[in-house]
Write a protein that holds these residues in place. Structure first.
Motif, PDB file in Angstrom:
ATOM      1  N   ASN A 166     -49.559   1.155 -15.346  1.00 14.31           N
ATOM      2  CA  ASN A 166     -49.791   0.917 -16.726  1.00 14.31           C
ATOM      3  C   ASN A 166     -48.727   0.487 -16.692  1.00 14.31           C
ATOM      4  OD1 ASN A 166     -46.843   2.701 -16.316  1.00 14.31           O
ATOM      5  ND2 ASN A 166     -47.318   3.279 -18.725  1.00 14.31           N
ATOM      6  N   ASP A 167     -48.983  -0.955 -16.312  1.00 19.47           N
ATOM      7  CA  ASP A 167     -47.994  -2.062 -16.576  1.00 19.47           C
ATOM      8  C   ASP A 167     -48.494  -3.624 -17.020  1.00 19.47           C
ATOM      9  OD1 ASP A 167     -49.331  -2.378 -14.377  1.00 19.47           O
ATOM     10  OD2 ASP A 167     -47.996  -3.585 -12.910  1.00 19.47           O
ATOM     11  N   ARG A 168     -50.212  -3.314 -17.504  1.00 20.13           N
ATOM     12  CA  ARG A 168     -50.815  -4.389 -18.129  1.00 20.13           C
ATOM     13  C   ARG A 168     -51.481  -3.609 -19.366  1.00 20.13           C
ATOM     14  NH1 ARG A 168     -55.670  -6.047 -14.401  1.00 20.13           N
ATOM     15  NH2 ARG A 168     -55.341  -3.215 -14.866  1.00 20.13           N
ATOM     16  N   ALA A 169     -52.292  -4.533 -20.745  1.00 21.38           N
ATOM     17  CA  ALA A 169     -51.878  -3.622 -21.548  1.00 21.38           C
ATOM     18  C   ALA A 169     -53.422  -3.251 -21.340  1.00 21.38           C
ATOM     19  CB  ALA A 169     -53.000  -5.208 -22.266  1.00 21.38           C
ATOM     20  N   VAL A 170     -54.425  -3.518 -20.558  1.00 22.63           N
ATOM     21  CA  VAL A 170     -55.825  -2.963 -20.073  1.00 22.63           C
ATOM     22  C   VAL A 170     -55.029  -1.060 -19.568  1.00 22.63           C
ATOM     23  CG1 VAL A 170     -55.441  -3.628 -17.933  1.00 22.63           C
ATOM     24  CG2 VAL A 170     -57.832  -2.801 -18.906  1.00 22.63           C
ATOM     25  N   ASP A 171     -53.916  -0.667 -18.888  1.00 28.08           N
ATOM     26  CA  ASP A 171     -53.742  -0.182 -18.645  1.00 28.08           C
ATOM     27  C   ASP A 171     -53.010   1.132 -19.679  1.00 28.08           C
ATOM     28  OD1 ASP A 171     -55.168  -0.540 -16.006  1.00 28.08           O
ATOM     29  OD2 ASP A 171     -53.797  -1.462 -15.329  1.00 28.08           O
ATOM     30  N   ALA A 172     -52.517   0.369 -20.997  1.00 30.74           N
ATOM     31  CA  ALA A 172     -51.878   1.348 -21.676  1.00 30.74           C
ATOM     32  C   ALA A 172     -52.074   2.288 -22.333  1.00 30.74           C
ATOM     33  CB  ALA A 172     -50.942   0.136 -23.026  1.00 30.74           C
ATOM     34  N   ASP A 190     -40.572  -2.198 -12.511  1.00 28.37           N
ATOM     35  CA  ASP A 190     -41.838  -0.952 -13.208  1.00 28.37           C
ATOM     36  C   ASP A 190     -42.026  -1.885 -14.606  1.00 28.37           C
ATOM     37  OD1 ASP A 190     -43.214   0.763 -14.265  1.00 28.37           O
ATOM     38  OD2 ASP A 190     -42.150   2.712 -14.040  1.00 28.37           O
ATOM     39  N   GLU A 191     -43.363  -1.990 -15.639  1.00 24.58           N
ATOM     40  CA  GLU A 191     -43.781  -1.843 -16.682  1.00 24.58           C
ATOM     41  C   GLU A 191     -44.664  -0.978 -17.278  1.00 24.58           C
ATOM     42  OE1 GLU A 191     -44.827  -5.929 -18.420  1.00 24.58           O
ATOM     43  OE2 GLU A 191     -43.311  -7.124 -17.910  1.00 24.58           O
ATOM     44  N   ASP A 192     -43.554  -0.133 -18.939  1.00 30.41           N
ATOM     45  CA  ASP A 192     -44.500   0.470 -19.240  1.00 30.41           C
ATOM     46  C   ASP A 192     -44.544   0.358 -20.139  1.00 30.41           C
ATOM     47  OD1 ASP A 192     -43.578   2.440 -16.777  1.00 30.41           O
ATOM     48  OD2 ASP A 192     -42.016   3.229 -18.001  1.00 30.41           O
ATOM     49  N   TRP A 193     -46.571   0.389 -20.664  1.00 37.67           N
ATOM     50  CA  TRP A 193     -47.304  -0.847 -21.636  1.00 37.67           C
ATOM     51  C   TRP A 193     -47.729   0.479 -22.454  1.00 37.67           C
ATOM     52  CZ3 TRP A 193     -48.855  -5.021 -22.789  1.00 37.67           C
ATOM     53  CH2 TRP A 193     -48.555  -6.282 -21.902  1.00 37.67           C
ATOM     54  N   TYR A 194     -48.049   0.634 -23.802  1.00 40.82           N
ATOM     55  CA  TYR A 194     -48.246   1.943 -24.661  1.00 40.82           C
ATOM     56  C   TYR A 194     -48.621   1.197 -25.690  1.00 40.82           C
ATOM     57  CZ  TYR A 194     -44.540   4.021 -22.119  1.00 40.82           C
ATOM     58  OH  TYR A 194     -43.640   4.916 -21.434  1.00 40.82           O
ATOM     59  N   GLU A 322     -34.832  -2.961 -21.740  1.00 37.59           N
ATOM     60  CA  GLU A 322     -35.961  -3.762 -22.777  1.00 37.59           C
ATOM     61  C   GLU A 322     -37.137  -3.781 -23.179  1.00 37.59           C
ATOM     62  OE1 GLU A 322     -37.427  -8.800 -21.703  1.00 37.59           O
ATOM     63  OE2 GLU A 322     -35.877  -7.873 -20.332  1.00 37.59           O
ATOM     64  N   LEU A 323     -37.098  -3.908 -24.990  1.00 38.74           N
ATOM     65  CA  LEU A 323     -38.363  -3.207 -25.668  1.00 38.74           C
ATOM     66  C   LEU A 323     -38.606  -4.401 -25.952  1.00 38.74           C
ATOM     67  CD1 LEU A 323     -38.816   0.434 -27.042  1.00 38.74           C
ATOM     68  CD2 LEU A 323     -39.082  -1.524 -28.219  1.00 38.74           C
ATOM     69  N   SER A 324     -40.167  -4.639 -26.041  1.00 40.42           N
ATOM     70  CA  SER A 324     -40.714  -5.629 -26.936  1.00 40.42           C
ATOM     71  C   SER A 324     -41.950  -4.890 -27.754  1.00 40.42           C
ATOM     72  CB  SER A 324     -41.505  -6.818 -25.900  1.00 40.42           C
ATOM     73  OG  SER A 324     -40.579  -7.122 -25.208  1.00 40.42           O
ATOM     74  N   VAL A 325     -42.800  -5.751 -28.538  1.00 37.55           N
ATOM     75  CA  VAL A 325     -43.483  -5.095 -29.291  1.00 37.55           C
ATOM     76  C   VAL A 325     -44.569  -6.494 -29.677  1.00 37.55           C
ATOM     77  CG1 VAL A 325     -44.151  -4.016 -31.839  1.00 37.55           C
ATOM     78  CG2 VAL A 325     -42.214  -3.599 -30.778  1.00 37.55           C
ATOM     79  N   LEU A 326     -45.482  -6.170 -28.793  1.00 32.40           N
ATOM     80  CA  LEU A 326     -46.254  -7.440 -28.787  1.00 32.40           C
ATOM     81  C   LEU A 326     -48.082  -6.095 -30.093  1.00 32.40           C
ATOM     82  CD1 LEU A 326     -46.755  -7.600 -25.471  1.00 32.40           C
ATOM     83  CD2 LEU A 326     -45.092  -8.777 -26.482  1.00 32.40           C
ATOM     84  N   VAL A 360     -46.145  -1.438 -27.275  1.00 33.10           N
ATOM     85  CA  VAL A 360     -44.813  -1.650 -26.909  1.00 33.10           C
ATOM     86  C   VAL A 360     -44.613  -1.725 -25.324  1.00 33.10           C
ATOM     87  CG1 VAL A 360     -43.095  -0.586 -27.754  1.00 33.10           C
ATOM     88  CG2 VAL A 360     -44.169  -0.006 -28.970  1.00 33.10           C
ATOM     89  N   VAL A 361     -44.286  -2.386 -24.955  1.00 36.24           N
ATOM     90  CA  VAL A 361     -43.403  -2.727 -23.685  1.00 36.24           C
ATOM     91  C   VAL A 361     -42.376  -2.412 -23.534  1.00 36.24           C
ATOM     92  CG1 VAL A 361     -43.677  -3.461 -21.677  1.00 36.24           C
ATOM     93  CG2 VAL A 361     -45.367  -4.125 -24.031  1.00 36.24           C
ATOM     94  N   VAL A 362     -41.742  -1.325 -21.954  1.00 37.23           N
ATOM     95  CA  VAL A 362     -40.593  -0.601 -21.735  1.00 37.23           C
ATOM     96  C   VAL A 362     -40.066  -1.553 -20.304  1.00 37.23           C
ATOM     97  CG1 VAL A 362     -39.048   1.250 -21.544  1.00 37.23           C
ATOM     98  CG2 VAL A 362     -40.343   0.856 -23.753  1.00 37.23           C
ATOM     99  N   LYS A 363     -39.137  -2.039 -20.424  1.00 39.25           N
ATOM    100  CA  LYS A 363     -39.049  -2.425 -18.863  1.00 39.25           C
ATOM    101  C   LYS A 363     -37.974  -2.259 -19.243  1.00 39.25           C
ATOM    102  CE  LYS A 363     -39.926  -7.017 -19.300  1.00 39.25           C
ATOM    103  NZ  LYS A 363     -40.841  -8.367 -19.228  1.00 39.25           N
ATOM    104  N   GLY A 364     -37.186  -2.698 -17.597  1.00 47.03           N
ATOM    105  CA  GLY A 364     -35.607  -2.420 -17.424  1.00 47.03           C
ATOM    106  C   GLY A 364     -35.070  -4.203 -17.497  1.00 47.03           C
TER     107      GLY A 364
END
Length: 654
Positions: A166-172, A190-194, A322-326, A360-364
């Motif tokens: 789930n590391d892309r917007a299309v797989d969020a 690893d990147e986790d997209w929600y 590391e957290l981002s909102v896109l 919302v993207v979470v990664k290390g």
């Protein structure tokens, strides 16, 4: 013959009864699976059609050939027969670096795991296998190989559990507001997209919303009460509730005026025409009113309403989150990197109300320097993530507002509620006025927080830094802060932050409270010249005085200094002046007269600081032509009073 017949009948009944008494044999259930299957890699297996199928929990013994010109690849087919979560682990290669890659049925690479380095294994704890996936074990570099053990464990997918990849917007993964997801940052890449859907339908692009109260409901819809929003809709803006320092609304029983077109509700009704003027028809603008509108200048653009989010991310040992909102277009709206092993509790993360979807993207986050730099992860311990909507609504601060360009708007008779979290959080606010005003800015106290309130001036040129014009930090933990008589004509910026304190010989910011908000409120009055104009704490910012006209001011915060300027440079001879300062409670105000030298420095020429409480101070001086500055402050530089005002009057004559 009859006797023999009965004998046969009884014999048959006996045989039947004997058959009932004999237990039937159970069908053969086959071999009972009591543990993982023990499998052995089978060469050749360098292509998907040669892959060894892994249908249940298995431990595979395999080996990679050390070939100098290419990488030996061992392919495996994960086919559990029903949707499952696969926990995949491979041991390290002696003297080599092993990696895992996952492909779909079309041989598209989905995930690559290579985090641990030479001699160490790799793990992918939560690979989602809906039908089948291909898994490839290979060395990271040519010329290395060796024996390895591959272990695959299957489990049923659970609600509220992340499913890799789930590391892309299309797989969020869809994350409803208020619900919690459990997930892993299982490897360095690893990147986790929600995907978070925000409440309220958006108007279709190009469609103009119907004016309020302008007609019948849409076909098939139920009628609504006058002024009420349509079912399922979200008002563009909600008028703030009444607070003690806001102007009260007077209900005179008159019918409410329709909202002016182009505003977000709550606009003031147009002023009535002057007495004796000819009334105008609805929709027309009389000459007097037209002139009045021109004098008022162009109306300010309506503020785009925003939605404030609360984001909670649990701590994971060894992980610097590391957290981002896109936005839906994957444009960054907010990004923050936390501290290793600590949770994130983010409040009032502002997103535009026009956005129906955000990610919302979470990664290390990164740690280390140089070649040792790497992203943190933990394949053993999961994290939890919850995204919900803040309750403060239109009064919420809007993160990110840690820069002046991103400051949250304030109104001249309203308030905002914000949070200081994490500890390094800094919040900026901007007050925009259409005429000169004096603002009183108040910051409430908060449990566990020692707050600092400042007025900040933006950089005045390229390469310049912002300037702190005023700073209030009189209170300690839980105590409020204030700024009085702040002159604002156009745009003024204010900053809220945690105060520094000394811990183990170092000054640090270690205050935060993600549960209780502070409130910053502003009240304004027109600047008519009868009050001091802060900032006036330096000679070059001294306020000009008019002879014979009194001016009032406050000594606040502690060590506040107020300067007032009198220009006598055009006088041909000496001028006798008398300055009278009326004191206030608590503060022993002192009055000091300085002459401004040609180089801008001050020369003290007379003082009056008897330090007798609220008793007046007086200076009589025969001034030569020149520029003079009066200084008002606490004679002992230790007290302050935000409530009571001193009064300074300068007159000509004895």
């Amino acid at each position: 013959m009859r006797r023999w017949g009965w004998v046969c009948v009884l014999g048959l009944l006996g045989v039947a009864s004997c058959k009932k008494d004999v237990p039937q044999e159970a069908p053969d259930a086959g071999v009972v699976e009591t543990g993982p299957a023990a499998l052995t890699e089978q060469e050749p297996n360098e292509r998907p059609d040669q892959a060894l199928a892994i249908t249940r929990d298995s431990v595979v013994t395999g080996g990679l050939a050390a070939e100098p010109n290419k990488l030996d690849e061992d392919w495996y087919r994960l086919a559990p027969g029903a949707p499952r979560i696969a926990d995949v682990t491979v041991t390290g290669l002696p003297g080599g670096d092993v990696k895992l890659d996952v492909y779909d049925q079309d041989r598209n690479r989905l995930v690559g795991v290579n985090s641990e380095g030479e001699g160490k294994g790799e793990r992918l704890p939560n690979l989602y296998v809906e039908q089948e996936r291909w898994l490839v074990v290979s060395p990271a570099r040519k010329g290395t190989g060796g024996a390895y053990t591959l272990e695959v464990k299957y489990r049923q997918p659970n609600d509220g559990e992340e499913r890799e990849p789930n590391d892309r917007a299309v797989d969020a993964a869809a994350l409803p507001l208020g619900q919690t997801v459990t997930a892993f940052l299982g490897h360095s890449g690893d990147e986790d997209w929600y995907r978070v859907e925000l409440p309220g339908p958006a108007a279709p692009e190009g469609e103009v919303p119907a004016a309020q109260g302008s007609g019948a409901p849409a076909p098939g819809s139920e009628p609504t009460a006058p002024g009420a929003p349509a079912p399922g809709s979200t008002p563009a803006a909600i008028p703030p509730p009444s607070v003690p320092d806001e102007t009260p609304v007077i209900d005179d029983g008159a019918a409410p005026s329709p909202t002016p077109e182009g505003t977000f509700g709550g606009g003031e009704p147009p002023a009535p025409p002057p007495e004796g003027a000819t009334p105008t028809a609805p929709g027309e603008l009389g000459g007097a009113m037209a002139a009045q509108a021109v004098d008022a200048g162009p109306p300010p653009e309506p503020e785009v309403p925003s939605v404030a989010l609360k984001i909670e991310l649990s701590a994971v040992e060894g992980v610097r989150p590391e957290l981002s909102v896109l936005s839906a277009a994957e444009a960054p709206l907010f990004t923050l990197q936390g501290k290793e092993g600590e949770p994130l509790a983010l409040r009032n993360i502002g997103v535009r109300a026009t956005d129906r979807v955000v990610y919302v993207v979470v990664k290390g986050g990164w740690t280390g320097t140089g070649k040792a730099q790497r992203r943190t992860y933990n394949a053993q311990v999961p994290y939890t993530l919850t995204v919900s909507q803040e309750e403060a609504g239109a009064h919420a601060e809007l993160e990110p507002n840690d820069e002046l360009l991103k400051a949250t708007p304030l109104t001249g008779a309203g308030y905002r509620e914000g949070f200081l979290s994490p500890k390094s959080d800094v919040d900026h606010y901007v007050l925009t006025t259409r005429e000169p005003v004096l603002a009183k800015v108040e910051l409430s106290g908060v449990e566990r927080l020692d707050l600092t309130l400042s007025m900040v001036e933006p950089p005045q040129g390229d390469g310049q830094k912002e300037t702190v014009l005023l700073k209030a930090n009189d209170g300690a933990v839980k105590e409020p802060e204030r700024l009085n008589n702040v002159a604002c004509n156009g745009t003024c910026y204010f900053r809220v932050e945690g105060s520094y304190r000394k811990v183990n010989g170092k000054f640090v910011k270690d205050f935060e409270n993600a549960d209780q908000p502070y409130r910053i409120s502003v009240t304004t009055v027109p600047d008519n010249g009868s009050e001091e104009r802060e900032p006036n704490n330096t000679a070059d910012r001294a306020q000009d005085l008019t002879m014979g006209k009194a001016v009032r001011g406050t000594v606040y915060p502690a060590k506040d200094v107020d300067y007032f300027r009198v220009d006598l440079s055009d006088r041909p001879v000496r001028t006798a002046i008398t300055a009278t300062l009326l004191g206030i409670l608590k503060v022993d105000v002192g009055l000091y007269l300085h002459r401004v030298q040609p180089d801008g420095k001050l020369t003290l020429v007379q003082t009056s600081d008897r330090a007798k409480g609220d008793q007046p101070e007086t200076i009589r001086y025969s001034a030569e032509p020149g520029v003079y500055v009066f200084e008002v402050r606490d004679a002992r530089n230790r007290e302050a009073n935000f409530q009571d005002s001193y009064q300074l009057t300068v007159e000509e004559g004895e």
